[in-house]
Scaffold this active site. Structure first.
Site, PDB file in Angstrom:
ATOM      1  N   LEU A  51      42.967  37.083  40.118  1.00 45.83           N
ATOM      2  CA  LEU A  51      42.288  35.786  40.104  1.00 45.83           C
ATOM      3  C   LEU A  51      40.783  35.904  40.319  1.00 45.83           C
ATOM      4  O   LEU A  51      40.066  34.896  40.270  1.00 45.83           O
ATOM      5  CB  LEU A  51      42.873  34.874  41.184  1.00 45.83           C
ATOM      6  CG  LEU A  51      42.701  35.302  42.639  1.00 45.83           C
ATOM      7  CD1 LEU A  51      42.819  34.072  43.563  1.00 45.83           C
ATOM      8  CD2 LEU A  51      43.744  36.312  43.059  1.00 45.83           C
ATOM      9  N   TYR A  52      40.276  37.105  40.563  1.00 49.73           N
ATOM     10  CA  TYR A  52      38.845  37.283  40.804  1.00 49.73           C
ATOM     11  C   TYR A  52      38.092  37.394  39.485  1.00 49.73           C
ATOM     12  O   TYR A  52      37.686  38.471  39.058  1.00 49.73           O
ATOM     13  CB  TYR A  52      38.599  38.528  41.651  1.00 49.73           C
ATOM     14  CG  TYR A  52      39.099  38.415  43.078  1.00 49.73           C
ATOM     15  CD1 TYR A  52      39.383  37.178  43.647  1.00 49.73           C
ATOM     16  CD2 TYR A  52      39.294  39.547  43.850  1.00 49.73           C
ATOM     17  CE1 TYR A  52      39.838  37.071  44.943  1.00 49.73           C
ATOM     18  CE2 TYR A  52      39.740  39.453  45.159  1.00 49.73           C
ATOM     19  CZ  TYR A  52      40.020  38.217  45.698  1.00 49.73           C
ATOM     20  OH  TYR A  52      40.472  38.127  46.988  1.00 49.73           O
ATOM     21  N   GLY A  53      37.912  36.256  38.861  1.00 48.38           N
ATOM     22  CA  GLY A  53      37.231  36.208  37.578  1.00 48.38           C
ATOM     23  C   GLY A  53      38.018  35.360  36.604  1.00 48.38           C
ATOM     24  O   GLY A  53      38.661  34.386  36.985  1.00 48.38           O
TER      25      GLY A  53
END
Length: 328
Positions: A51-53
């Site tokens: 979920l980082y991006g």
């Protein structure tokens, strides 16, 4: 030296979130330099997220590119990835179906260039019993596709329930000089009792404890911190008072505020009745990585003085805005 999934890791890890989860991600050349520096200084535990991006550029895509360029580093790194999150609805979904989708997607993007040592659901879905989530992840461990199971932002009770299903390799929770919740809510005590290492995220208070943020204007437009309670105008100056006191302490100690903050987090590790605690500060530049990797030791008297500062100047504002998915 601490270990995760029976692999030795440094006392300080490395958080990858900031390299891809921002309006303008760091250039790959800059990111790779920071990553290689972290590894060279002993920070071989890396923590990223699906979920980082975006679905097309997040921690996993960056890691694929990194290990394509530096395949010799793959065996040196112990990698943990967060997933099983519905980014469109901004809600956790740790149902068996979505856990499988997420792990399979992580493995697909890594493309065999790096083994997935740890996987954790970014948050535990209230609609899915943790037992079902852990049972699903255990299938991947047994199949040799995953090294171990971690938990993120969970209550002590949830940790106990999960551990009855399958061994838990780590619990990732927020811990810093301005986020001490786990010292009182049973999470740290439970991890100590069960022998589960704690991975401490945001050990620098999302950058606030470094002393580099002096006004809201120091936070880029579009940065999610602008929406967090502790960065709002009504409490900002009060929280700066705490940072100012810690800066004075750090100056007297002969270290930077960031080094002081990391030393405080690491001070819990290995103490009687405490679990292993591994902070994972993020850094997008080599300079910040080098600063974070300087090891500072605090005496018992210094820890007592810091405790007095925290009691005198308590943090104002919650960790997250109301409605944000979090168990702790």
């Amino acid at each position: 030296m601490p270990s995760l999934t029976s692999k030795p890791v440094g006392a300080t890890g490395y958080g990858l979130m900031g390299l891809t989860w921002r309006p303008e991600p760091a250039p790959k050349e800059q990111a790779f330099k920071a990553m290689r520096t972290a590894l060279s200084k002993g920070a071989n535990f890396w923590n990223g997220g699906e979920l980082y991006g975006t679905p097309t550029y997040n921690s996993l895509h960056l890691l694929n590119s990194y290990f394509t360029q530096y395949p010799e580093d793959a065996e040196k790194v112990v990698l943990s990835i967060k997933g099983a999150f519905n980014s469109q609805k901004f809600m956790p979904d740790s149902s068996p179906a979505n856990v499988r989708r997420s792990v399979d997607e992580c493995l697909r993007v890594l493309d065999g260039k790096k083994f997935l040592d740890l996987f954790e659901c970014a948050r535990q879905d209230a609609n899915t019993p943790v037992e079902a989530t852990v049972e699903t992840l255990a299938e991947y461990v047994k199949a040799g596709k995953l090294g171990g199971i971690s938990l993120s932002e969970v209550r002590a009770e949830t940790i106990r329930r999960a551990a009855k299903v399958h061994p838990i390799s780590a619990v990732e929770v927020e811990l810093s000089l301005w986020s001490t919740d786990i010292l009182d809510n049973g999470v740290m005590d439970t991890c100590a009792e069960l022998g589960i290492p704690i991975v401490a995220y945001s050990p620098l208070g999302r950058g606030f404890l470094t002393g580099q943020i002096k006004s809201i204007d120091d936070i880029p437009e579009g940065d999610f911190r602008r929406h967090m309670p502790r960065f709002q105008p009504d409490v900002f100056s009060k929280n700066l008072d705490l940072v100012a006191e810690l800066q004075k302490f750090a100056q007297a100690k002969g270290c930077t505020p960031a080094q002081l903050a990391l030393a405080w987090v690491k001070s819990f590790s290995g103490k009687p009745g405490r679990p292993t605690v591994i902070p994972i500060p993020g850094a997008t530049t080599e300079e910040r990585v080098l600063e974070n990797m300087v090891d500072v030791t605090l005496t018992d008297r210094e820890l007592e003085e810091i405790e007095k500062i925290l009691k005198k100047l308590p943090v104002a504002g919650g960790r997250y805005a109301p409605g944000h998915p979090t168990e702790t």
